[in-house]
Design an enzyme around this catalytic site. Structure first.
Site, PDB file in Angstrom:
ATOM      1  N   CYS A   1      20.437 -17.251  30.075  1.00 31.87           N
ATOM      2  CA  CYS A   1      20.513 -16.267  31.148  1.00 31.87           C
ATOM      3  C   CYS A   1      19.724 -15.046  30.705  1.00 31.87           C
ATOM      4  O   CYS A   1      19.441 -14.873  29.526  1.00 31.87           O
ATOM      5  CB  CYS A   1      21.954 -15.869  31.402  1.00 31.87           C
TER       6      CYS A   1
ATOM      7  N   ARG B   1      14.294 -17.294  32.132  1.00 35.44           N
ATOM      8  CA  ARG B   1      15.451 -17.660  31.310  1.00 35.44           C
ATOM      9  C   ARG B   1      16.520 -18.404  32.107  1.00 35.44           C
ATOM     10  O   ARG B   1      17.448 -18.966  31.522  1.00 35.44           O
ATOM     11  CB  ARG B   1      16.072 -16.408  30.689  1.00 35.44           C
TER      12      ARG B   1
ATOM     13  N   TRP C   1      21.515 -19.174  34.256  1.00 27.66           N
ATOM     14  CA  TRP C   1      21.313 -20.614  34.058  1.00 27.66           C
ATOM     15  C   TRP C   1      22.714 -21.148  33.780  1.00 27.66           C
ATOM     16  O   TRP C   1      23.285 -20.892  32.728  1.00 27.66           O
ATOM     17  CB  TRP C   1      20.380 -20.865  32.876  1.00 27.66           C
TER      18      TRP C   1
ATOM     19  N   ASN D   1      25.138 -13.286  28.584  1.00 31.75           N
ATOM     20  CA  ASN D   1      24.283 -14.423  28.253  1.00 31.75           C
ATOM     21  C   ASN D   1      24.869 -15.072  27.011  1.00 31.75           C
ATOM     22  O   ASN D   1      25.057 -14.407  25.998  1.00 31.75           O
ATOM     23  CB  ASN D   1      22.863 -13.910  27.963  1.00 31.75           C
ATOM     24  N   GLY D   2      25.203 -16.343  27.092  1.00 40.18           N
ATOM     25  CA  GLY D   2      25.791 -17.034  25.941  1.00 40.18           C
ATOM     26  C   GLY D   2      26.914 -17.930  26.414  1.00 40.18           C
ATOM     27  O   GLY D   2      27.008 -18.253  27.603  1.00 40.18           O
TER      28      GLY D   2
ATOM     29  N   GLU E   1       3.227 -35.230  24.799  1.00 41.62           N
ATOM     30  CA  GLU E   1       3.246 -33.883  25.366  1.00 41.62           C
ATOM     31  C   GLU E   1       2.739 -33.908  26.812  1.00 41.62           C
ATOM     32  O   GLU E   1       3.291 -33.217  27.683  1.00 41.62           O
ATOM     33  CB  GLU E   1       2.404 -32.947  24.479  1.00 41.62           C
TER      34      GLU E   1
ATOM     35  N   LYS F   1       4.944 -32.701  30.034  1.00 42.76           N
ATOM     36  CA  LYS F   1       4.485 -31.720  31.038  1.00 42.76           C
ATOM     37  C   LYS F   1       4.672 -32.286  32.443  1.00 42.76           C
ATOM     38  O   LYS F   1       5.164 -31.599  33.340  1.00 42.76           O
ATOM     39  CB  LYS F   1       2.998 -31.371  30.852  1.00 42.76           C
TER      40      LYS F   1
ATOM     41  N   GLU G   1       8.390 -32.629  33.463  1.00 45.36           N
ATOM     42  CA  GLU G   1       9.071 -31.346  33.547  1.00 45.36           C
ATOM     43  C   GLU G   1       8.746 -30.599  34.834  1.00 45.36           C
ATOM     44  O   GLU G   1       9.632 -29.995  35.429  1.00 45.36           O
ATOM     45  CB  GLU G   1       8.630 -30.602  32.281  1.00 45.36           C
TER      46      GLU G   1
ATOM     47  N   HIS H   1       4.233 -54.431  23.429  1.00 47.34           N
ATOM     48  CA  HIS H   1       5.569 -54.843  22.986  1.00 47.34           C
ATOM     49  C   HIS H   1       6.655 -54.464  23.992  1.00 47.34           C
ATOM     50  O   HIS H   1       7.831 -54.460  23.646  1.00 47.34           O
ATOM     51  CB  HIS H   1       5.877 -54.232  21.614  1.00 47.34           C
TER      52      HIS H   1
ATOM     53  N   LYS I   1      13.751 -21.444  30.070  1.00 47.06           N
ATOM     54  CA  LYS I   1      12.703 -21.259  29.062  1.00 47.06           C
ATOM     55  C   LYS I   1      13.264 -21.296  27.647  1.00 47.06           C
ATOM     56  O   LYS I   1      12.694 -21.918  26.768  1.00 47.06           O
ATOM     57  CB  LYS I   1      12.010 -19.921  29.318  1.00 47.06           C
TER      58      LYS I   1
HETATM   59  O1  M6R Z   1      11.311 -21.880  22.565  1.00 46.65           O
HETATM   60  P1  M6R Z   1      11.214 -23.224  21.926  1.00 46.65           P
HETATM   61  O2  M6R Z   1       9.840 -23.591  21.525  1.00 46.65           O
HETATM   62  O3  M6R Z   1      12.179 -23.397  20.780  1.00 46.65           O
HETATM   63  O4  M6R Z   1      11.653 -24.237  23.055  1.00 46.65           O
HETATM   64  C1  M6R Z   1      11.792 -25.598  22.798  1.00 46.65           C
HETATM   65  C2  M6R Z   1      11.860 -26.393  24.081  1.00 46.65           C
HETATM   66  O5  M6R Z   1      12.967 -26.018  24.833  1.00 46.65           O
HETATM   67  C3  M6R Z   1      10.600 -26.201  24.928  1.00 46.65           C
HETATM   68  O6  M6R Z   1       9.454 -26.511  24.211  1.00 46.65           O
HETATM   69  C4  M6R Z   1      10.663 -27.063  26.183  1.00 46.65           C
HETATM   70  O7  M6R Z   1      10.560 -28.405  25.846  1.00 46.65           O
HETATM   71  C5  M6R Z   1       9.555 -26.616  27.129  1.00 46.65           C
HETATM   72  N1  M6R Z   1      10.096 -26.406  28.428  1.00 46.65           N
HETATM   73  C6  M6R Z   1       8.431 -27.574  27.208  1.00 46.65           C
HETATM   74  O8  M6R Z   1       7.446 -27.198  28.102  1.00 46.65           O
END
Ligand code: M6R
Length: 615
Positions: A2, A27, A75, A101-102, A487, A491, A494, A510, A610
């Protein structure tokens, strides 16, 4: 997870609070709310499920007036993202409001206690308990001192918090507390500010106070900030941090979305990171805070990270092992936390985290430290917990990354990891100075190569059309580019919500080959490298089954051009190991085009935040 902001000063609070929430919206964006102390001596607020834009609209009609206030973007962890679960939460009297937040781990016990002692709870959240505990303390042991009331309440909490509190009976005060969730405050002539991170504060100051765990701060309208420790004693010299981010770095600056902007910023980010890194004795990496002898003694490295940052770790593992000849274990932080790592007296733990606040990564780092490892952080966010708790920190200097999906931090983190590999390899005698210099020169070509890929975004736009009717997709690559595939698939998933599976190309036969049918999109990363021909064979297998192959290939590759309907061309990269840093730019852009064509909000994908500050 948050985002929280607070303000007290001369001006109206709501404009800063809303602008601050917008800056922190990455966030969390399930719901949002604001509460101000109005001239009538009462708290007035608005909160709702949905985005900050919806809250801003409601605030316009509610006409909130007041120069002291707090706000939150959520969040959801405990309780659905509904209006009533949105923060701020009030105590029974409606005269105390909190944003949090937490996670409050003992919330069930606290809720039961509060219900037993006559409090009425209005939400399903863990956070609301805090407002009622402050209420009790305010009326009891705190004797009308808001810092004392918050401190008293926090003593009853288990879990993590970044907290901001206002009380109608403490006019003009905002009190904040931190344990395990980030919080920064700022003192300016116009007032005092608080926020979950520096992003909302960049437009108002270049100097912030960073709170440590178990610290509290009282913010007053004259701009003064007093920090207190766990015992309530004043902290004379709290931590500070200079923000060198230009405020405009957190704005769109003409781009349609932050993802587009951040993809485009990659060449400059890498240039910043590489600047002045080559010295007489190889790579300058003073941030490591280790002598050559310490570095030469390292016998094992743990690379620990989550998500995209974990992919950086996988590529770093290959490069460090190849160059520095040091064995590397790359682990998801969330997995390492439940394993027994094999730590020697000379094990180095490298944590990779854009935000520096990912709970799993921080827990792993603390655990590794507890086992005697030195912890080195590769992070982007200034003053983040990872930076503050590590023995050494390398800031990747990518600037604020607002889009939830990581792009520029990914490539910058990879470059940082390469610098670390060079530093280690030279220190332990695995690489000669001339070789270090050559690798560094090669690294310096990357920004221009990425610029070239950016110019070719029309290729990604074309290729995105091939995903129009897809239900799923497959990403293939070999060696370091099996990670590029992973990766690229991450992307796509996500931000477009289209399923994507990544596989080492040689493994396709396989199992995943069963997925293939006419029109099924397969992205194959097939640069001019030592496994090129093997990957071409895998492309043949894809095409033989009528699937649609989109290749990422090196300029001039006639063979691939003949085979594939669509090619995302990359210029020649001077080292095979650096291809992932260039090739991923196509896959980021491709994912963005696919997501946009499916009507998705690329900056704020559903269910994601994030920085994931819960384990
Ligand atoms: O802030 P961080 O790099 O520790 O975050 C790790 C993951 O949460 C972050 O890389 C997440 O996978 C991203 N949304 C990827 O785009």
């Amino acid at each position: 997870m948050c985002g929280i902001v607070g303000f007290t000063g001369k001006d109206q609070a709501v404009p800063f609070l809303l602008q601050g929430l917008q800056a922190l919206e990455y966030r969390g964006y399930d719901s949002a709310g604001v509460e101000v102390l109005s001239p009538d001596g009462e708290l007035h607020g608005v909160k709702c499920s949905g985005r900050v834009a919806t809250l801003a609209e409601r605030c316009r009609t509610a006409n909130l007036v007041g120069t002291t206030g707090i706000a939150h973007t959520r969040w959801a962890t405990h309780g659905a993202p509904t209006d009533r679960n949105a923060h701020p939460h009030l105590d029974c009297s409606g005269r105390i409001a909190i944003v949090h937040n937490g996670i409050i781990e003992n919330f069930q016990e606290l809720r039961a206690y509060l219900a037993r002692t006559g409090h009425t709870l209005a939400s399903d959240t863990d956070s609301e308990c805090i407002a009622h505990l402050v209420e009790d303390a305010w009326a009891g042991p705190a004797k009308g001192d808001l810092v004392e009331a918050v401190r008293n309440a926090c003593q009853r909490l288990q879990g993590s918090w970044g907290l901001a509190v206002v009380c109608a009976d403490a006019p003009g005060e905002v009190v904040v507390a931190r344990k395990g969730s980030p919080l920064v405050v700022a003192s300016t002539p116009d007032g005092a500010y608080a926020a979950s991170d520096v992003t909302p504060l960049a437009p108002v100051t270049s100097h912030v106070i960073t709170l440590d765990d178990d610290q509290y701060a009282r913010l007053l309208p004259d701009g003064s900030v007093t920090v207190y420790d766990a015992d309530g004693a004043v902290v004379d010299h709290p931590g500070t941090l200079d923000i060198d981010w230009d405020a405009s770095a957190a704005t769109l600056g003409g781009y349609p979305d932050f993802m587009a902007k951040e993809i485009a910023e990659q060449p400059e980010a890498i240039e910043r990171l590489l600047k002045n890194r080559l010295g007489e004795h190889g790579i300058e990496l003073d941030e490591l805070s280790m002598t050559d002898a310490d570095l030469a003694a390292i016998d094992r490295i743990y690379m620990v990270a989550c998500g995209t940052s974990y992919h950086v770790g996988l590529i770093a593992r290959a490069i460090v092992e190849e160059w520095a000849k040091v064995p590397v274990v790359c682990e998801f932080a969330s997995e390492l936390n439940y394993k027994e790592p094999l730590v020697t007296p000379h094990t180095l733990c490298v944590i990779i985290t854009q935000s520096g606040e990912t709970a799993d990564t921080l827990t792993a780092a603390r655990r590794m430290r507890g086992m005697g490892c030195k912890v080195f952080a590769i992070t982007n966010v200034l003053g983040s917990t990872a930076a503050r708790e590590s023995d050494g920190t390398m800031y990747v200097q990518a600037g604020p990354e607002i889009c939830v999906c990581s792009t520029k931090a990914y490539t910058a983190q990879m470059v940082a990891a390469v610098l670390l590999a060079l530093r280690l390899a030279y220190a332990n005698g695995s690489m000669r100075l001339e070789e270090v210099q050559q690798h560094y020169r090669n690294l310096c070509t990357l920004p221009d190569l990425i610029r070239e890929v950016l110019k070719r975004s029309w290729q990604d736009q074309q290729a995105a059309k091939l995903f129009r009717n897809a239900q799923s997709s497959l990403f293939l690559g070999r060696g370091v580019n099996s990670t590029t595939a992973a990766e690229g698939a991450l992307k796509l998933k996500e931000i477009s919500y289209l399923h994507a599976e990544a596989y080492a190309a040689g493994e396709m036969k396989h199992g995943p080959i069963a997925l293939l049918e006419p029109g099924f999109p397969v992205v194959a990363i097939v640069p001019a490298d030592h496994v090129h021909d093997k990957t071409v064979s895998n492309i043949q297998e894809v095409i033989a089954r009528g699937a649609t192959c989109i290749a990422v290939a090196t300029d001039g590759d006639e063979e691939v051009a003949k085979l594939c309907q669509n090619v995302l061309w990359i210029p020649e990269v001077p080292e095979e190991d650096f291809v992932p840093i260039v090739a991923i730019v196509h896959l980021q852009t491709l994912a963005r085009y696919v997501a946009r064509s499916r009507g998705c909000d690329v900056d704020k994908p559903r269910n994601l935040a994030k920085s994931v500050t819960v384990e």
